[in-house]
Design a protein around this motif. Sequence first.
Motif, PDB file in Angstrom:
ATOM      1  N   GLY A  48       0.770  -1.382  -0.184  1.00 17.19           N
ATOM      2  CA  GLY A  48      -0.113   0.303   0.241  1.00 17.19           C
ATOM      3  C   GLY A  48       0.705   1.289   0.118  1.00 17.19           C
ATOM      4  O   GLY A  48       2.248   1.315  -0.592  1.00 17.19           O
ATOM      5  N   LEU A  49      -0.553   2.666   0.105  1.00 18.62           N
ATOM      6  CA  LEU A  49       1.210   3.438  -0.375  1.00 18.62           C
ATOM      7  C   LEU A  49       2.256   3.637   1.364  1.00 18.62           C
ATOM      8  O   LEU A  49       0.998   3.897   2.631  1.00 18.62           O
ATOM      9  N   LYS A  50       3.235   3.923   1.649  1.00 17.18           N
ATOM     10  CA  LYS A  50       3.538   4.481   2.878  1.00 17.18           C
ATOM     11  C   LYS A  50       4.033   6.093   2.485  1.00 17.18           C
ATOM     12  O   LYS A  50       4.963   6.288   1.463  1.00 17.18           O
ATOM     13  N   GLU A  51       3.812   6.943   3.985  1.00 18.97           N
ATOM     14  CA  GLU A  51       4.232   8.602   3.720  1.00 18.97           C
ATOM     15  C   GLU A  51       5.872   8.371   3.889  1.00 18.97           C
ATOM     16  O   GLU A  51       6.456   7.397   4.788  1.00 18.97           O
ATOM     17  N   ILE A  52       6.412   9.236   2.736  1.00 19.02           N
ATOM     18  CA  ILE A  52       7.928   9.676   3.279  1.00 19.02           C
ATOM     19  C   ILE A  52       8.090  10.665   4.123  1.00 19.02           C
ATOM     20  O   ILE A  52       7.334  11.869   3.650  1.00 19.02           O
ATOM     21  N   ALA A  53       8.714  11.064   5.468  1.00 21.59           N
ATOM     22  CA  ALA A  53       9.189  12.464   5.226  1.00 21.59           C
ATOM     23  C   ALA A  53      10.544  12.986   4.430  1.00 21.59           C
ATOM     24  O   ALA A  53      10.911  13.004   3.648  1.00 21.59           O
ATOM     25  N   LEU A  54       9.793  14.282   4.793  1.00 20.42           N
ATOM     26  CA  LEU A  54      11.069  15.267   3.608  1.00 20.42           C
ATOM     27  C   LEU A  54      12.739  15.212   4.224  1.00 20.42           C
ATOM     28  O   LEU A  54      13.269  15.473   2.770  1.00 20.42           O
ATOM     29  N   ASP A  55      12.833  14.563   5.332  1.00 18.82           N
ATOM     30  CA  ASP A  55      14.234  14.199   5.189  1.00 18.82           C
ATOM     31  C   ASP A  55      14.843  13.406   5.491  1.00 18.82           C
ATOM     32  O   ASP A  55      16.111  12.933   4.601  1.00 18.82           O
ATOM     33  N   GLU A  56      13.853  12.359   4.365  1.00 23.01           N
ATOM     34  CA  GLU A  56      14.657  11.062   4.032  1.00 23.01           C
ATOM     35  C   GLU A  56      15.236  11.071   2.544  1.00 23.01           C
ATOM     36  O   GLU A  56      14.613  12.066   1.854  1.00 23.01           O
ATOM     37  N   THR A  57      15.945  10.851   2.122  1.00 19.21           N
ATOM     38  CA  THR A  57      16.297   9.938   0.855  1.00 19.21           C
ATOM     39  C   THR A  57      16.512   8.583   0.531  1.00 19.21           C
ATOM     40  O   THR A  57      16.597   7.583   1.217  1.00 19.21           O
ATOM     41  N   LEU A  58      15.602   8.472  -1.065  1.00 18.12           N
ATOM     42  CA  LEU A  58      15.294   6.941  -1.221  1.00 18.12           C
ATOM     43  C   LEU A  58      16.620   6.723  -2.476  1.00 18.12           C
ATOM     44  O   LEU A  58      16.819   7.413  -3.612  1.00 18.12           O
ATOM     45  N   PRO A  59      16.520   5.052  -1.920  1.00 17.91           N
ATOM     46  CA  PRO A  59      17.396   4.696  -3.347  1.00 17.91           C
ATOM     47  C   PRO A  59      16.800   4.891  -4.198  1.00 17.91           C
ATOM     48  O   PRO A  59      15.764   4.973  -5.118  1.00 17.91           O
ATOM     49  N   ALA A  61      15.908   4.144  -8.261  1.00 20.16           N
ATOM     50  CA  ALA A  61      15.020   2.661  -8.491  1.00 20.16           C
ATOM     51  C   ALA A  61      14.363   3.002  -9.928  1.00 20.16           C
ATOM     52  O   ALA A  61      13.871   4.225  -9.427  1.00 20.16           O
ATOM     53  N   ASP A  62      14.353   2.464 -10.842  1.00 20.84           N
ATOM     54  CA  ASP A  62      13.770   3.251 -12.043  1.00 20.84           C
ATOM     55  C   ASP A  62      12.580   2.809 -11.512  1.00 20.84           C
ATOM     56  O   ASP A  62      11.627   1.194 -11.312  1.00 20.84           O
ATOM     57  N   GLY A  63      10.846   4.006 -12.225  1.00 20.83           N
ATOM     58  CA  GLY A  63       9.872   3.352 -11.764  1.00 20.83           C
ATOM     59  C   GLY A  63       9.328   3.292 -10.399  1.00 20.83           C
ATOM     60  O   GLY A  63       7.667   2.693 -10.483  1.00 20.83           O
ATOM     61  N   LEU A  64       9.813   3.978  -9.514  1.00 18.90           N
ATOM     62  CA  LEU A  64       9.001   4.567  -8.336  1.00 18.90           C
ATOM     63  C   LEU A  64       7.634   4.717  -9.402  1.00 18.90           C
ATOM     64  O   LEU A  64       8.114   5.850  -9.735  1.00 18.90           O
ATOM     65  N   ARG A  65       6.834   4.675  -8.028  1.00 22.72           N
ATOM     66  CA  ARG A  65       5.600   5.470  -7.968  1.00 22.72           C
ATOM     67  C   ARG A  65       5.225   6.188  -6.565  1.00 22.72           C
ATOM     68  O   ARG A  65       4.940   5.923  -5.536  1.00 22.72           O
ATOM     69  N   PHE A  66       5.132   7.726  -6.703  1.00 16.72           N
ATOM     70  CA  PHE A  66       4.762   8.336  -6.075  1.00 16.72           C
ATOM     71  C   PHE A  66       3.556   9.138  -5.733  1.00 16.72           C
ATOM     72  O   PHE A  66       3.290   8.953  -7.513  1.00 16.72           O
ATOM     73  N   LEU A  67       3.232   9.530  -5.098  1.00 18.51           N
ATOM     74  CA  LEU A  67       1.594   9.945  -4.692  1.00 18.51           C
ATOM     75  C   LEU A  67       1.538  11.238  -3.826  1.00 18.51           C
ATOM     76  O   LEU A  67       2.522  11.474  -2.668  1.00 18.51           O
TER      77      LEU A  67
END
Length: 78
Positions: A48-59, A61-67
């Motif tokens: 499902g959807l996982k909220e991301i904090a503004l101070d996070e950095t994501l590895p 990866a091609d094709g990530l999907r964000f709302l």
Amino acid sequence: MPSEAMHRIYINNRPHPFDGAPLAATEVAAMAGVPLDNVVIELETPAGLKEIALDETLPAADGLRFLVTRQFIMGGAA
């Protein structure tokens, strides 16, 4: 001369190219055009959807999907 590979993420179902470097949440918000003071960033995961904090950095990866949406603040009489 070798061509540099461009990667793609999706924000609100729209493709956005990026260079393949790790993605800061603030970069995702900027790509969506939502001000940092009222943004909500969620990453689509199999669970499902996982909220991301503004101070996070994501590895990267091609094709990530964000709302990416604006946080609603309800006002009213006290």
